[in-house]
Design a protein around this motif. Structure first.
Motif, PDB file in Angstrom:
ATOM      1  N   PRO A  65      45.321  25.942  42.804  1.00 36.52           N
ATOM      2  CA  PRO A  65      45.303  26.356  41.391  1.00 36.52           C
ATOM      3  C   PRO A  65      45.703  27.831  41.267  1.00 36.52           C
ATOM      4  O   PRO A  65      45.178  28.685  41.986  1.00 36.52           O
ATOM      5  N   ILE A  66      46.645  28.094  40.348  1.00 34.06           N
ATOM      6  CA  ILE A  66      47.179  29.456  40.180  1.00 34.06           C
ATOM      7  C   ILE A  66      46.059  30.459  39.883  1.00 34.06           C
ATOM      8  O   ILE A  66      46.065  31.571  40.414  1.00 34.06           O
ATOM      9  N   HIS A  67      45.057  30.052  39.056  1.00 30.20           N
ATOM     10  CA  HIS A  67      44.009  31.018  38.707  1.00 30.20           C
ATOM     11  C   HIS A  67      43.198  31.426  39.944  1.00 30.20           C
ATOM     12  O   HIS A  67      42.723  32.555  40.047  1.00 30.20           O
ATOM     13  N   LEU A  73      44.298  37.033  45.430  1.00 34.47           N
ATOM     14  CA  LEU A  73      45.143  38.233  45.617  1.00 34.47           C
ATOM     15  C   LEU A  73      44.439  39.480  45.101  1.00 34.47           C
ATOM     16  O   LEU A  73      44.465  40.539  45.742  1.00 34.47           O
ATOM     17  N   GLN A  74      43.781  39.329  43.940  1.00 34.12           N
ATOM     18  CA  GLN A  74      43.066  40.481  43.356  1.00 34.12           C
ATOM     19  C   GLN A  74      42.002  41.002  44.316  1.00 34.12           C
ATOM     20  O   GLN A  74      41.739  42.192  44.362  1.00 34.12           O
ATOM     21  N   HIS A  75      41.399  40.076  45.074  1.00 37.66           N
ATOM     22  CA  HIS A  75      40.293  40.462  45.944  1.00 37.66           C
ATOM     23  C   HIS A  75      40.719  40.633  47.403  1.00 37.66           C
ATOM     24  O   HIS A  75      39.873  40.789  48.278  1.00 37.66           O
ATOM     25  N   SER A  76      42.011  40.595  47.650  1.00 37.79           N
ATOM     26  CA  SER A  76      42.483  40.827  49.015  1.00 37.79           C
ATOM     27  C   SER A  76      42.505  42.332  49.300  1.00 37.79           C
ATOM     28  O   SER A  76      42.725  43.149  48.410  1.00 37.79           O
ATOM     29  N   PHE A  77      42.315  42.661  50.540  1.00 34.65           N
ATOM     30  CA  PHE A  77      42.337  44.059  50.993  1.00 34.65           C
ATOM     31  C   PHE A  77      43.781  44.544  51.082  1.00 34.65           C
ATOM     32  O   PHE A  77      44.084  45.701  50.792  1.00 34.65           O
ATOM     33  N   LEU A  78      44.656  43.636  51.520  1.00 33.87           N
ATOM     34  CA  LEU A  78      46.063  43.985  51.723  1.00 33.87           C
ATOM     35  C   LEU A  78      46.931  42.785  51.350  1.00 33.87           C
ATOM     36  O   LEU A  78      46.628  41.656  51.736  1.00 33.87           O
TER      37      LEU A  78
END
Ligand code: COA
Length: 174
Positions: A65-67, A73-78
């Motif tokens: 799911p895109i959401h 991605l928002q919560h990825s470090f890199l």
């Protein structure tokens, strides 16, 4: 010395071989020429998620799911994306991201190179960029989960399966 003690002690060592280039300060964009093709690496996490979905579709990954992808991605470090650059035209051809505790550990996820661009050393370049950026942030323990068919791809980059017998373990809802 046990694996964990060696890793987190004062003489802590990375589990991976250092990439060819030494760790440098974060640069949001970097362009390299590979076999006459201009390749751009970007650290911008704000990607067109439908373009990313197309890339993942191209290697046959199940859709997510895109959401949830946006949240991940928002919560990825890199987040590292790799683009074919021709003039002002850009095409997304590779992607990888890492999550982290921001101090010791990072785990790499979603490593992908578009099939049209595989076998040209770009997966290796992408992974070296990820490792370089993590090392620049003083992360010493870099882990990932390798699909069975790509174990030797990661081994060539210096990753070791089950160091000192340590096993990755998983829990799934039943
Ligand atoms: C795995 C993947 C990222 C490799 O990208 P790539 O651009 O084709 O890899 P490269 O051309 O940089 O290859 C680097 C080296 O790894 C080797 N290699 C590449 N894919 C490999 C594989 N599947 N198994 C073993 N070795 C592999 C290459 O032969 C090359 O070796 P060399 O340095 O001795 O010449 C790419 O095939 C891909 O996106 N696959 C589908 C998605 C996937 O499986 N991702 C990993 C999920 S864990």
């Amino acid at each position: 010395m046990s694996f964990w003690k060696g890793l987190f002690g004062s003489a802590g060592a990375a589990t991976t071989k250092e990439p060819a280039q030494t760790a440098r300060a974060d640069r949001r964009q970097e362009t390299v020429v590979v076999r006459g093709e201009t390749i751009l690496f970007s650290l911008d996490p704000n990607l067109d998620l439908y373009e990313l979905e197309e890339l993942c579709d191209a290697v046959g990954w199940s859709r997510r799911p895109i959401h949830k992808v946006r949240k991940a991605l928002q919560h990825s470090f890199l987040v590292v994306s790799m683009w074919q650059q021709r003039g002002s035209y850009r095409r997304l051809i590779g992607f990888a991201r890492a999550t982290s505790d921001h101090a010791f550990n990072a785990t790499i996820w979603d490593v992908v190179v578009h099939p049209d661009f595989q076998g040209r050393g770009l997966g290796k370049r992408l992974m070296e960029k990820v490792i370089q950026e993590l090392r620049a942030r003083d992360i010493s323990n870099i882990t990932l989960f390798a699909d069975q068919g790509v174990v030797s791809f990661y081994e060539r980059l210096g990753f070791t399966a089950d160091p000192e017998g340590i096993k990755g373990m998983f829990w799934y809802p039943r």
